[in-house]
Design an enzyme around this catalytic site. Sequence first.
Site, mmCIF file in Angstrom:
data_model
loop_
_atom_site.group_PDB
_atom_site.id
_atom_site.type_symbol
_atom_site.label_atom_id
_atom_site.label_comp_id
_atom_site.label_asym_id
_atom_site.label_seq_id
_atom_site.Cartn_x
_atom_site.Cartn_y
_atom_site.Cartn_z
ATOM 1 C CG ASN A 9 -1.695 1.263 1.407
ATOM 2 O OD1 ASN A 9 -1.744 2.095 0.502
ATOM 3 N ND2 ASN A 9 -2.322 1.424 2.565
ATOM 4 C CE LYS A 11 -0.214 3.219 4.855
ATOM 5 N NZ LYS A 11 -0.144 3.322 6.308
ATOM 6 C CG HIS A 93 -5.870 1.971 5.196
ATOM 7 N ND1 HIS A 93 -5.432 2.890 6.128
ATOM 8 C CD2 HIS A 93 -4.865 1.088 5.033
ATOM 9 C CE1 HIS A 93 -4.197 2.568 6.488
ATOM 10 N NE2 HIS A 93 -3.831 1.482 5.851
ATOM 11 C CD GLU A 95 -2.982 5.512 6.775
ATOM 12 O OE1 GLU A 95 -2.957 5.546 5.530
ATOM 13 O OE2 GLU A 95 -2.076 4.990 7.458
ATOM 14 C CD GLU A 164 -3.491 -2.295 7.319
ATOM 15 O OE1 GLU A 164 -2.397 -2.537 6.810
ATOM 16 O OE2 GLU A 164 -4.102 -1.241 7.132
ATOM 17 N N GLY A 170 2.528 2.366 10.896
ATOM 18 C CA GLY A 170 3.483 3.458 10.766
ATOM 19 C C GLY A 170 4.179 3.827 12.065
ATOM 20 C CB SER A 208 5.164 -1.808 12.150
ATOM 21 O OG SER A 208 4.806 -0.449 12.389
HETATM 22 P P1 13P Z 1 3.045 0.424 7.763
HETATM 23 O O1 13P Z 1 3.533 -0.865 7.150
HETATM 24 O O2 13P Z 1 3.794 1.628 7.277
HETATM 25 O O3 13P Z 1 2.933 0.336 9.243
HETATM 26 O O4 13P Z 1 1.542 0.636 7.214
HETATM 27 C C1 13P Z 1 0.633 -0.403 7.316
HETATM 28 C C2 13P Z 1 -0.558 -0.042 6.529
HETATM 29 O O5 13P Z 1 -1.318 0.832 6.871
HETATM 30 C C3 13P Z 1 -0.792 -0.775 5.272
HETATM 31 O O6 13P Z 1 -2.049 -0.530 4.771
#
Ligand code: 13P
Length: 246
Positions: A9, A11, A93, A95, A164, A170, A208
């Site tokens: 992903n 982002k 997601h 976010e 997740e 992150g 992560s």
């Molecule tokens: P990270 O791997 O940067 O923690 O992000 C995970 C994520 O949100 C994948 O969709």
Amino acid sequence: MRRKLVVGNWKMHGSRPANAELLAALVAARPYGGDVAVCVPFVYIQETAATLAGSDLRWGAQDVSAHEQGAYTGEVSAAMLAECGCRYALVGHSERRAYHGESDALVAGKAQAALARGITPIVCVGETLEQRDAGETEAVVKRQLSVVIHQLAHCASEIVVAYEPVWAIGTGRTATPEQAQSVHALLRAQLQAATGHGERMRILYGGSVKADNAATLFAQPDIDGGLIGGASLKAADFIAICRAAN
Ligand code: 13P
């Protein structure tokens, strides 16, 4: 036997030159033991498709509209994604839920819109740190998933689920393999009870995931791969994670 799936992903990261370099490296490092895909920003989907076409790598979007078409400024429909060859679309997601106010019902609508166009929705669920500390993890993820299952009815077995935990995204703070496994097991039981196909459905872990922890996570019986954020932007790291899913 479920085939592992690793999805990058990106982002809101990338640029045309950086993407070209990253995708070329991913193509060159094939074959991987499992399925590999990248979910890229909308504007890069076509170039990604052109680069990955003819390889066994797949691509997808990070969101999709719940609407079929119409006056929805800024939205992108599942039909448009299908035209660009997308295999997957992330929906719900954390976010999107947090920054764009997406409700469980909207997420379910998006999953349905994707499936209607032959795109596999990767339905993201996960609890916040506050919810975990309050002992609400199970209730939260089950509720998030149940709304989608209810809306999709007999098609629910066609989705991919991604667990997740919000506190692990992150932050460098990964769920332990045991923490992740226990949530995956209950999600699988929920899928099995609702669809009768839980045993063949894929449940990814995200939060992560790095080159050095991927193998242990993927070795858990109910973890069928990963949804990778930061580490999917670095070719060497993402390739190592994809190989760990062997
Ligand atoms: P990270 O791997 O940067 O923690 O992000 C995970 C994520 O949100 C994948 O969709």
